[in-house]
Design an enzyme around this catalytic site. Sequence first.
Site, PDB file in Angstrom:
ATOM      1  NE  ARG A   1     -11.652  -7.265   8.687  1.00 53.10           N
ATOM      2  CZ  ARG A   1     -12.130  -6.038   8.940  1.00 53.10           C
ATOM      3  NH1 ARG A   1     -12.674  -5.756  10.098  1.00 53.10           N
ATOM      4  NH2 ARG A   1     -12.061  -5.096   8.024  1.00 53.10           N
TER       5      ARG A   1
ATOM      6  CD  GLU B   1      -8.036  -2.632   4.147  1.00 52.72           C
ATOM      7  OE1 GLU B   1      -7.069  -1.870   4.241  1.00 52.72           O
ATOM      8  OE2 GLU B   1      -9.143  -2.380   4.651  1.00 52.72           O
TER       9      GLU B   1
ATOM     10  CG  ASN C   1      -7.773  -4.220   7.580  1.00 49.80           C
ATOM     11  OD1 ASN C   1      -7.807  -3.073   7.180  1.00 49.80           O
ATOM     12  ND2 ASN C   1      -8.475  -5.193   7.011  1.00 49.80           N
TER      13      ASN C   1
ATOM     14  CB  SER D   1     -14.188  -2.957  13.954  1.00 55.45           C
ATOM     15  OG  SER D   1     -14.260  -2.576  12.613  1.00 55.45           O
TER      16      SER D   1
ATOM     17  CE  LYS E   1      -5.951   0.342   1.684  1.00 57.92           C
ATOM     18  NZ  LYS E   1      -6.196   0.850   2.968  1.00 57.92           N
TER      19      LYS E   1
ATOM     20  CE  LYS F   1      -7.755  -0.825  -2.529  1.00 57.78           C
ATOM     21  NZ  LYS F   1      -7.707  -2.042  -1.697  1.00 57.78           N
TER      22      LYS F   1
ATOM     23  CD  GLU G   1      -5.617   0.944   6.821  1.00 57.29           C
ATOM     24  OE1 GLU G   1      -6.581   0.157   6.789  1.00 57.29           O
ATOM     25  OE2 GLU G   1      -4.642   0.848   6.063  1.00 57.29           O
ATOM     26  N   GLY G   2      -9.933   2.873   6.857  1.00 49.39           N
ATOM     27  CA  GLY G   2     -11.232   3.230   7.427  1.00 49.39           C
ATOM     28  C   GLY G   2     -12.309   3.621   6.432  1.00 49.39           C
TER      29      GLY G   2
ATOM     30  NE  ARG H   1     -16.245  -5.497   6.504  1.00 46.74           N
ATOM     31  CZ  ARG H   1     -15.219  -4.706   6.242  1.00 46.74           C
ATOM     32  NH1 ARG H   1     -15.256  -3.436   6.564  1.00 46.74           N
ATOM     33  NH2 ARG H   1     -14.152  -5.173   5.632  1.00 46.74           N
TER      34      ARG H   1
HETATM   35  P1  ADP Z   1      -9.941   0.878   3.652  1.00 49.68           P
HETATM   36  O1  ADP Z   1      -8.612   0.878   4.310  1.00 49.68           O
HETATM   37  O2  ADP Z   1     -10.513   2.227   3.479  1.00 49.68           O
HETATM   38  O3  ADP Z   1     -10.880  -0.117   4.284  1.00 49.68           O
HETATM   39  P2  ADP Z   1      -9.933  -0.926   1.362  1.00 49.68           P
HETATM   40  O4  ADP Z   1      -8.706  -1.289   0.638  1.00 49.68           O
HETATM   41  O5  ADP Z   1     -10.518  -1.980   2.232  1.00 49.68           O
HETATM   42  O6  ADP Z   1      -9.645   0.405   2.166  1.00 49.68           O
HETATM   43  O7  ADP Z   1     -11.026  -0.461   0.322  1.00 49.68           O
HETATM   44  C1  ADP Z   1     -12.321  -0.035   0.715  1.00 49.68           C
HETATM   45  C2  ADP Z   1     -13.387  -0.758  -0.080  1.00 49.68           C
HETATM   46  O8  ADP Z   1     -13.176  -0.590  -1.480  1.00 49.68           O
HETATM   47  C3  ADP Z   1     -13.402  -2.258   0.122  1.00 49.68           C
HETATM   48  O9  ADP Z   1     -14.170  -2.594   1.237  1.00 49.68           O
HETATM   49  C4  ADP Z   1     -14.013  -2.760  -1.174  1.00 49.68           C
HETATM   50  O10 ADP Z   1     -15.421  -2.662  -1.135  1.00 49.68           O
HETATM   51  C5  ADP Z   1     -13.517  -1.764  -2.195  1.00 49.68           C
HETATM   52  N1  ADP Z   1     -12.311  -2.297  -2.867  1.00 49.68           N
HETATM   53  C6  ADP Z   1     -11.037  -2.096  -2.483  1.00 49.68           C
HETATM   54  N2  ADP Z   1     -10.182  -2.723  -3.305  1.00 49.68           N
HETATM   55  C7  ADP Z   1     -10.920  -3.343  -4.243  1.00 49.68           C
HETATM   56  C8  ADP Z   1     -10.609  -4.155  -5.393  1.00 49.68           C
HETATM   57  N3  ADP Z   1      -9.355  -4.441  -5.720  1.00 49.68           N
HETATM   58  N4  ADP Z   1     -11.640  -4.622  -6.136  1.00 49.68           N
HETATM   59  C9  ADP Z   1     -12.923  -4.330  -5.807  1.00 49.68           C
HETATM   60  N5  ADP Z   1     -13.274  -3.561  -4.745  1.00 49.68           N
HETATM   61  C10 ADP Z   1     -12.293  -3.066  -3.967  1.00 49.68           C
HETATM   62 MG    MG Z   2     -11.039  -2.149   4.210  1.00 51.37          MG
END
Ligand code: ADP
Ligand code: MG
Length: 489
Positions: free
Chosen positions: A126, A142, A144, A149, A319, A379, A383-384, A465
């Site tokens: 995803r 990101e 995945n 899910s 990442k 970051k 994950e998660g 979401r």
């Molecule tokens: P995880 O693996 O924990 O899901 P993500 O990279 O999806 O990590 O980051 C978690 C949340 O942080 C995302 O769902 C989003 O809401 C926010 N986020 C992550 N990267 C960005 C970004 N570049 N700009 C704005 N919000 C972000």
């Molecule tokens: Mg995420």
Amino acid sequence: MYKDFPSLSPENEKELVEKLSHWALANGLVMYPPQWQLHSASNAPITMFPTPFPRDLFENAMKVQTVFNELYANVVSHEKVWLVDLIKSLAKFDKDFTGKLYETYVKAVEQSGGTLPQPLSLGVFRSDYMYNQTDHSVKQIEFNTVSISFGGLSTKVGKAQNYLNDSGAYDDNYSLKYYPSDDIPVSESIAKIADGLAAGNYFYNDENDNKKTVVLFVVQPGERNCFDQRLVEYALLEKHGIKSYRSTLEEIKEKTTINSGKLYIKATMDEVSVVYYRSGYAPSDYSMDPEKTWDARLHLELSKAIKCPSLLTQLSGSKKIQQVLTDPEIVKAFLKDSSPEEIDLLLSTFVKIHPLDDTEAGKKAKRLAFDEPQKFVLKPQREGGGNNVYKEDIPGHLKSLDESEWGAYVLMELIHPPTHKNKLIKEGQIYHEDIVSELGIFGTIVFNEETGEIKSNENAGFLLRSKFSSSDEGGVAAGFGCVDSVYLY
Ligand code: ADP
Ligand code: MG
């Protein structure tokens, strides 16, 4: 432009909430509440109305999914040496998790004499995006590669909102359809993810529709989001005649056995064609009984069943790999069979992601992290949800660590999504607040990790979401967000 959200009288809104809650319970748009009992589920957190999303950008994200699938398949197969080298250096920073996944991969290769017993690999991926309003583009958050899910609940929420629209609940006066049906599409993710698992089963059986082999869902103990998974299991059985079993990592060794390389369910001696992980993506999945759970992972990797994902495919979703892949030259080199248009479309979804290591780029990024933290999110390799550090908190967080540990992080430019004042329903409470939305596009791919051959490659629907714009994170199961669907304009 798009229409505003429907505006309803208090009586009509009350009726809508009742309709929506009943629909959700009647059709499986549900989760277990925190203190759950086997027999009773509750409505999943959802939005009352679909949230506006630009149609052209939605279509771009849908179109580019198979190109992303192929990019990651190529990283794991054609660029395996490159990937393994990168993971190896990453493992040093994050010994307890990335390190353990890598170590388990190395052990599996060694114990199988240099080549893993099953070259075929299934990806159920995803790609997550936000609409970046400033330049009217979708930007990737990101990619995945493990345990993605909400493919189940996404179809359901789209159907629920279509039901409300068709039944007139969105119209305050005349019971008309508020949205043209074409503007509020339903994600086909339940059927398409089931198709992906069935494709794994088909290729496991040398391109035969064998209905005797089964899919094993590896799940978390006490999973509250199990209905999201069950919906896919039911589609797999209904559409393809393929049975499935469920097991936690802790139970794997009791419930399965390997015979001549093949994986079987002990109780029935059903042969497993695909091991589908809906667990195993976070350190907490191993922390209860590390020895048993890591051993289970190794045991499964050593079997001939197709893994969804293999350890290496899971690791390709780091990442750090995402950061390295933002380099256009690398992407072009890794996508030799894609057209320039496909590659441009893919590249257009990237924001800048910087390494924080000792390279020139890394040194520059370290300065940026302290000089302009408000532009970034920091970051780690996790994950998660719940692991990121935002904006002004970045310098303090970095200072609290030894500089040698910074290499474990990437520094990503923030995307700027618009906010919409939709209504959320969570545990019976209605919230009327600004939300931001994240679009996820599902994809499935069967590929050969040894030869690089791609056997099937499909788009598998979408997910929206949404969360309060005041919260930085978007995990639904983690309690921050809710499941939504799109209103295309
Ligand atoms: P995880 O693996 O924990 O899901 P993500 O990279 O999806 O990590 O980051 C978690 C949340 O942080 C995302 O769902 C989003 O809401 C926010 N986020 C992550 N990267 C960005 C970004 N570049 N700009 C704005 N919000 C972000
Ligand atoms: Mg995420």
